[in-house]
Scaffold this active site. Structure first.
Site, PDB file in Angstrom:
ATOM      1  N   LYS A 172       0.824  -1.219   0.000  1.00  0.00           N
ATOM      2  CA  LYS A 172       0.000   0.000   0.000  1.00  0.00           C
ATOM      3  C   LYS A 172       0.861   1.273   0.000  1.00  0.00           C
ATOM      4  O   LYS A 172       0.503   2.278   0.616  1.00  0.00           O
ATOM      5  CB  LYS A 172      -0.914   0.033   1.224  1.00  0.00           C
ATOM      6  CG  LYS A 172      -1.892  -1.118   1.314  1.00  0.00           C
ATOM      7  CD  LYS A 172      -2.689  -1.022   2.596  1.00  0.00           C
ATOM      8  CE  LYS A 172      -3.362  -2.313   2.924  1.00  0.00           C
ATOM      9  NZ  LYS A 172      -3.814  -2.435   4.282  1.00  0.00           N
ATOM     10  N   ASP A 180      -6.388  -6.502  10.090  1.00  0.00           N
ATOM     11  CA  ASP A 180      -7.707  -5.839  10.046  1.00  0.00           C
ATOM     12  C   ASP A 180      -8.838  -6.813   9.667  1.00  0.00           C
ATOM     13  O   ASP A 180      -9.978  -6.658  10.097  1.00  0.00           O
ATOM     14  CB  ASP A 180      -7.702  -4.616   9.113  1.00  0.00           C
ATOM     15  CG  ASP A 180      -7.158  -4.895   7.729  1.00  0.00           C
ATOM     16  OD1 ASP A 180      -6.650  -6.008   7.484  1.00  0.00           O
ATOM     17  OD2 ASP A 180      -7.226  -3.984   6.876  1.00  0.00           O
TER      18      ASP A 180
END
Ligand code: BGC
Length: 406
Positions: A110, A145
């Site tokens: 990311k 997550d």
């Protein structure tokens, strides 16, 4: 496929207030989560945009700064007789967990490139920054997550089997029988454990999926070339860039905008996936919304209606491909546990693609019918938005750890 050390399903009856840290791809959220014990929860949170400087170098001190600000603004301090506040830590990057509160970073993605971190324990790195900056917080659990999303959804819907993020990045976690987890080397093989799949890395050898030249271009120019190739086809950070590559290739063939681009469009990652959502959703007769994005936001010379139709189609195709691949991945996990599909089951999902990409959830259901059959999808499959799932899930896991300790 990473064993997570999370072995207890939430019951929905958990109570208490816990601190949670949620490091995502775009924001760091610091939350105080209250579990009400009746399958509901509430949270107070502060969101900090992760600065470029933090992504490239001073991440750990940035985290400590943000937690310090949160504690100060909310007047939080350790309970009487304690030196630290316990905290659950959601870390949305691949780590090889070595315990419930430790894990070594496998790689950055990311767009993060913080040096001297790969291979090291991210809890240690964070905890040292807390100490350096006098922040009285102790990380008692670290989780992905998707694990947080799974736990949060499980808190409200006990039949949850999977947690998925369709957001800046993508990944899933699911409950597996421990005897079926070859990577679990612990002595105890009875019961279940959550597995963090890291499915964004599926097909890193680029042997299975049909990549276009636009995908290949993106992959080649990315900081994690050759990695997370599945993620690059379906997640929010990348879809706009795939679309930009496709649009520019049509420009170069003089099939769009009379062969003219703009300085903005020529720059990588300027065609945000949010623009794709707006473009796909524009049903106006003259595609006015598309015109505004192309001409006002991206500074492209005056466009024709046909230009706008072509751009809308390109975005639509790339988005549809993303949803189809998303549905295929989810379905594959469920198909690997056919015994679960005999009963109703829930999948907790969070992330910007799921929340904001037009018709994402509806299409996810529809495409899943192809793989899972109408009967299961209509009567037993339930997709739920696990909003703020990663933060709440961190609090749930932290609570379990704290209870086991006391
Ligand atoms: C990361 C995963 C994370 C996912 C969703 C991916 O890039 O590798 O760990 O769960 O993004 O945030």
């Amino acid at each position: 496929m990473i064993p997570t050390f999370v072995r207890r399903r939430p019951s929905g009856k958990e109570t208490g207030t816990f601190l949670a840290l949620d490091l995502g791809g775009t924001n760091l959220r610091v939350c105080q989560v209250t579990l009400n014990g009746d399958t509901t929860y509430s949270l107070v949170q502060q969101k900090f945009t992760i600065t470029q400087d933090a992504k490239e170098s001073r991440l750990w001190d940035f985290i400590a700064d943000c937690v310090g600000i949160f504690l100060e603004e909310h007047g939080l301090s350790p309970a009487p007789g304690k030196r630290t506040i316990p905290c659950g830590y959601t870390f949305s990057f691949p780590i090889f967990q070595t315990g419930i509160a430790s894990g070594n970073l496998s790689m950055w993605n990311k767009g993060f490139t913080v040096p001297n971190s790969v291979g090291r324990d991210v809890v240690n790195l964070t905890q040292s920054a807390f100490q350096r900056n006098h922040v009285p917080v102790e990380v008692v659990a670290v989780l992905n997550d998707t694990v947080g999303t799974l736990m949060t959804s499980g808190y409200s819907h006990p039949d949850t089997q999977m947690g998925i993020i369709f957001g800046t990045g993508t990944n899933a976690a699911y409950w597996e029988n421990m005897e079926n987890i070859p990577k679990w080397t612990g002595a105890d093989r009875k019961g279940e454990m959550v597995v963090n799949m890291e499915w964004g890395a599926f097909d890193n050898a680029t042997e299975v999926l049909p990549y276009t030249m636009h995908d290949n271009k993106l992959n080649r120019k990315s900081s994690n070339h050759g990695l997370q190739v599945f993620e690059k086809m379906i997640s929010g950070l990348f879809l706009g860039e795939v679309a930009r590559n496709a649009i520019l290739s049509l420009v170069d063939q003089r099939l769009l905008f009379e062969g003219r681009s703009s300085e903005i469009l020529n720059k990588s990652y300027t065609f945000d996936t949010a623009y794709m959502s707006e473009i796909v959703a524009d049903d106006s007769k003259d595609l006015r919304g598309v015109k505004t994005i192309l001409e006002s936001t991206l500074d492209i010379p005056p466009t024709t209606f046909v230009d706008r139709q072509v751009v809308k189609n390109v975005c639509g195709m790339i988005g549809t491909r993303g949803v189809r691949l998303s549905a295929a991945a989810m379905s594959a996990v469920l198909l690997s546990r056919p015994e679960l599909m005999e009963n109703p089951l829930s999948v907790g999902i969070d992330g910007s693609m799921y929340q904001f990409y037009p018709n994402f959830e509806k299409d996810l259901y529809n495409v899943s019918r192809t793989f899972l059959g109408d009967d299961f999808v209509n009567n037993r499959l339930r997709l739920h938005l696990a909003k703020d799932g990663s933060g709440v899930g961190a609090a749930i896991v932290a609570m379990t750890v704290e209870h086991e300790r006391s």
